[in-house]
Scaffold this active site. Structure first.
Site, short mmCIF file in Angstrom:
data_model
loop_
_atom_site.label_atom_id
_atom_site.label_comp_id
_atom_site.label_asym_id
_atom_site.label_seq_id
_atom_site.Cartn_x
_atom_site.Cartn_y
_atom_site.Cartn_z
N HIS A 163 -15.13 44.97 32.86
CA HIS A 163 -14.92 45.64 31.57
C HIS A 163 -15.68 46.97 31.52
O HIS A 163 -15.11 48.00 31.12
CB HIS A 163 -15.40 44.71 30.45
CG HIS A 163 -15.40 45.32 29.09
ND1 HIS A 163 -14.41 45.09 28.16
CD2 HIS A 163 -16.29 46.17 28.48
CE1 HIS A 163 -14.68 45.76 27.05
NE2 HIS A 163 -15.82 46.42 27.22
N GLU A 164 -16.94 46.95 31.93
CA GLU A 164 -17.74 48.18 31.88
C GLU A 164 -17.22 49.22 32.86
O GLU A 164 -17.20 50.42 32.56
CB GLU A 164 -19.21 47.86 32.15
CG GLU A 164 -19.86 46.96 31.11
CD GLU A 164 -19.70 47.48 29.69
OE1 GLU A 164 -19.65 48.71 29.50
OE2 GLU A 164 -19.60 46.65 28.77
#
Length: 336
Positions: A163-164
């Protein structure tokens, strides 16, 4: 709502990057306009500019624009360093097993995403959370709390790191970093303007000012921080949906990310070092307010992140597990 996550998946990352670069430019322009308006309000209210008895040159406006320009340059080149330092982030210690495993997970996700390996930091705090910052994929950093490393297993940590890195790959990090620094600048300028009101002679003398201009000017100074935060929130919410979808592209495992969100939601622990100016950077809202779990237009307006429950629902829907009970989902996940 179900389509919101899926609809981003086929989009090419170059299109996302191009759109986010344009969005970054527009956000900077909007913040500069806000700085300009606050400067004009200060000139009119406190320095009596634009009145027969006042100075001909709008000093406060020029200073406000100069301050905004300096902040923009600082946030572009050094914003991530300032944010990491303010949150107490430290480089990984590879001698610590948990840190070594995190480094391996980030390396895997960097390869999957096609991003250069970012710098990896850790914050010694029990609240489970993570964020990415930087100006582009070549100057990116990801950071996690020790609480996240303790709470999540490897599969779940992989989902969070994907996600990051989705934020990195989509060029969200530049936008979020710029917004963080400019938010602080607007807050400082507004606070200084309000304090100046106590000693300004314009508080005591109307000086021929028009009430039709005085009232909007005062309201602008008072509500400039709120306007800037609402702007940041609107940008951040959509970026979270997109980063979730991008994470699934990298891991091919929406369940891992959904389980991470479930655990973090259950922990319900605020991150004390975060502020309203940095909240939009994080994987989940570090301030953990009640409004973050509500749905509707008002909740969307007041929250930096979409509801965690909705994000979990969309991820399970992508995995084909929506509508099952928790026990049924667990059985299906084990069978996969």
């Amino acid at each position: 709502m179900a389509e919101r996550l899926d609809s981003h998946a086929p989009e090419d990352f170059r299109d996302r990057q191009a759109r986010n670069r344009w969005l970054s430019a527009w956000i900077i322009l909007l913040f500069l306009i806000l700085f300009l308006l606050v400067g004009l309000a200060v000139d009119y209210l406190y320095l009596d500019a634009f009145t027969p008895s006042g100075p001909a040159f709008p000093w406060a406006t020029v200073l406000a624009l100069g301050f905004a320009s300096a902040l923009s340059l600082t946030s572009y080149y050094h914003g991530s360093e300032l944010i990491l330092r303010s949150l107490g982030a430290e480089p990984l210690d590879i001698q610590i097993p948990e840190h070594r495993e995190l480094h391996n997970v980030v390396t895997e996700m960097a390869l999957a995403s096609g991003c250069p390996m970012p710098k990896v930091y850790v914050i010694f705090d029990p609240a489970p959370n993570a964020f990415a910052t930087g100006r582009d994929e070549f100057h990116a950093s990801v950071c996690v709390t020790t609480g996240l490393l303790t709470l999540l297993d490897r599969e779940e940590t992989q989902g969070v790191m994907a996600h990051e890195l989705g934020h990195v790959r989509n060029d969200d990090i530049l936008l979020m970093t710029l917004v963080s620094i400019l938010l602080g600048g607007i807050a400082l300028l507004s606070d200084w303007s309000q304090r100046s009101f106590n000693t300004s002679r314009s508080r005591r003398e109307s000086g021929g000012k028009s009430a039709a201009l005085v009232i909007p000017a005062v309201l602008l100074i008072l509500f400039a921080p709120l306007i800037s935060r609402l702007l940041a929130m609107a940008v951040s919410r959509q970026r979270e949906y997109l980063a979730d979808a991008t994470a699934v592209e990298y891991t091919r495992n929406p369940v891992g990310l959904a389980k991470a969100l479930q655990k973090i939601r259950g922990a319900a622990m605020p991150f004390s070092r975060a502020s309203r100016g940095t909240a939009h950077l994080f994987f989940v809202n570090p301030l953990r307010r009640r409004v973050d779990d509500r749905e509707g237009r008002l909740a969307d307006l007041l929250s930096t992140h979409p509801p965690i429950a909705r994000r979990i629902m969309l991820l399970y829907q992508m995995a084909g597990l929506q509508g099952m009970s928790k026990g049924q989902r667990d059985k299906e996940i084990k069978a996969q």
